[in-house]
Design a protein around this motif. Structure first.
Motif, mmCIF file in Angstrom:
data_model
loop_
_atom_site.group_PDB
_atom_site.id
_atom_site.type_symbol
_atom_site.label_atom_id
_atom_site.label_comp_id
_atom_site.label_asym_id
_atom_site.label_seq_id
_atom_site.Cartn_x
_atom_site.Cartn_y
_atom_site.Cartn_z
ATOM 1 N N ARG A 9 33.147 30.928 35.224
ATOM 2 C CA ARG A 9 32.158 30.164 35.529
ATOM 3 C C ARG A 9 31.197 29.444 36.287
ATOM 4 O O ARG A 9 30.868 28.628 36.710
ATOM 5 C CB ARG A 9 32.322 29.393 34.240
ATOM 6 C CG ARG A 9 31.943 30.690 32.641
ATOM 7 C CD ARG A 9 32.569 30.071 31.668
ATOM 8 N NE ARG A 9 32.143 31.496 30.838
ATOM 9 C CZ ARG A 9 32.213 31.375 29.754
ATOM 10 N NH1 ARG A 9 32.388 30.075 29.031
ATOM 11 N NH2 ARG A 9 32.242 32.444 28.835
ATOM 12 N N THR A 10 32.516 28.300 37.013
ATOM 13 C CA THR A 10 32.231 27.056 38.202
ATOM 14 C C THR A 10 32.712 27.926 39.697
ATOM 15 O O THR A 10 32.327 26.564 39.837
ATOM 16 C CB THR A 10 33.270 26.293 37.903
ATOM 17 O OG1 THR A 10 34.884 26.716 37.792
ATOM 18 C CG2 THR A 10 32.919 25.790 36.242
ATOM 19 N N MET A 11 32.937 28.724 39.432
ATOM 20 C CA MET A 11 33.573 29.245 41.045
ATOM 21 C C MET A 11 32.017 30.716 41.874
ATOM 22 O O MET A 11 31.751 30.880 40.742
ATOM 23 C CB MET A 11 34.516 29.968 41.663
ATOM 24 C CG MET A 11 35.340 28.926 40.514
ATOM 25 S SD MET A 11 37.684 29.234 40.348
ATOM 26 C CE MET A 11 37.767 29.554 43.180
ATOM 27 N N THR A 12 32.027 30.853 42.754
ATOM 28 C CA THR A 12 31.383 31.971 43.578
ATOM 29 C C THR A 12 31.629 32.914 43.165
ATOM 30 O O THR A 12 32.539 32.819 42.933
ATOM 31 C CB THR A 12 31.370 31.217 44.286
ATOM 32 O OG1 THR A 12 32.296 31.757 45.988
ATOM 33 C CG2 THR A 12 30.011 30.336 45.361
ATOM 34 N N PRO A 13 30.924 34.391 43.119
ATOM 35 C CA PRO A 13 32.842 35.539 43.382
ATOM 36 C C PRO A 13 33.563 35.436 44.027
ATOM 37 O O PRO A 13 34.983 36.284 44.002
ATOM 38 C CB PRO A 13 31.536 36.500 43.707
ATOM 39 C CG PRO A 13 30.422 36.114 42.432
ATOM 40 C CD PRO A 13 30.147 34.349 43.459
ATOM 41 N N LYS A 14 33.641 35.249 45.254
ATOM 42 C CA LYS A 14 34.040 35.332 46.433
ATOM 43 C C LYS A 14 35.208 34.503 46.576
ATOM 44 O O LYS A 14 36.049 34.372 46.485
ATOM 45 C CB LYS A 14 33.531 34.998 48.046
ATOM 46 C CG LYS A 14 34.468 34.779 49.247
ATOM 47 C CD LYS A 14 34.710 36.089 49.967
ATOM 48 C CE LYS A 14 35.242 35.841 51.053
ATOM 49 N NZ LYS A 14 36.728 35.046 51.405
ATOM 50 N N GLU A 15 34.696 33.183 45.569
ATOM 51 C CA GLU A 15 35.918 31.781 45.386
ATOM 52 C C GLU A 15 36.977 32.121 43.814
ATOM 53 O O GLU A 15 38.489 32.496 44.523
ATOM 54 C CB GLU A 15 35.402 30.741 44.719
ATOM 55 C CG GLU A 15 34.564 30.113 45.781
ATOM 56 C CD GLU A 15 33.423 28.974 45.283
ATOM 57 O OE1 GLU A 15 33.524 27.267 46.499
ATOM 58 O OE2 GLU A 15 33.552 29.298 44.406
ATOM 59 N N THR A 16 36.035 33.161 43.485
ATOM 60 C CA THR A 16 36.972 33.980 42.152
ATOM 61 C C THR A 16 37.985 35.272 42.915
ATOM 62 O O THR A 16 39.343 35.121 42.428
ATOM 63 C CB THR A 16 35.690 34.445 41.510
ATOM 64 O OG1 THR A 16 35.501 33.264 40.691
ATOM 65 C CG2 THR A 16 36.816 35.087 40.164
#
Length: 90
Positions: A9-16
């Protein structure tokens, strides 16, 4: 709610995606590149693969097909698979 879903919920898909790999295989972010593939790190064996898939499914709220377990064999290939088959936008 899982830890990965809360993170998402707090990260971009790439960061996730990167976080899943870093945590699943105890990697440094500098190791996340096109050369990262099944068998290139000790932790990415058959058991590591199943754990990675479970974490990816959890993080992105998807259910992958068994064929995709096999096709998900590299860091960059995994992103392609998620984008093409599951609509994840990186």
């Amino acid at each position: 709610m899982s830890a990965f879903r809360r993170i998402r919920r707090t990260m971009t898909p790439k960061e996730t995606y990167d976080k899943v790999f870093i945590e699943a295989f105890d990697l440094d972010s500098s190791q996340l590149d096109d050369a990262l593939a099944y068998g290139t790190v000790d932790a990415w064996d058959s058991v590591g693969q199943m754990n990675l898939i479970a974490d990816i499914e959890d993080a992105f709220g998807i259910m992958m097909s068994p064929d995709d377990f096999i096709d998900f064999n590299s860091y960059s290939g995994g992103m392609d698979l998620l984008a093409q088959k599951y609509g994840v936008v990186f």
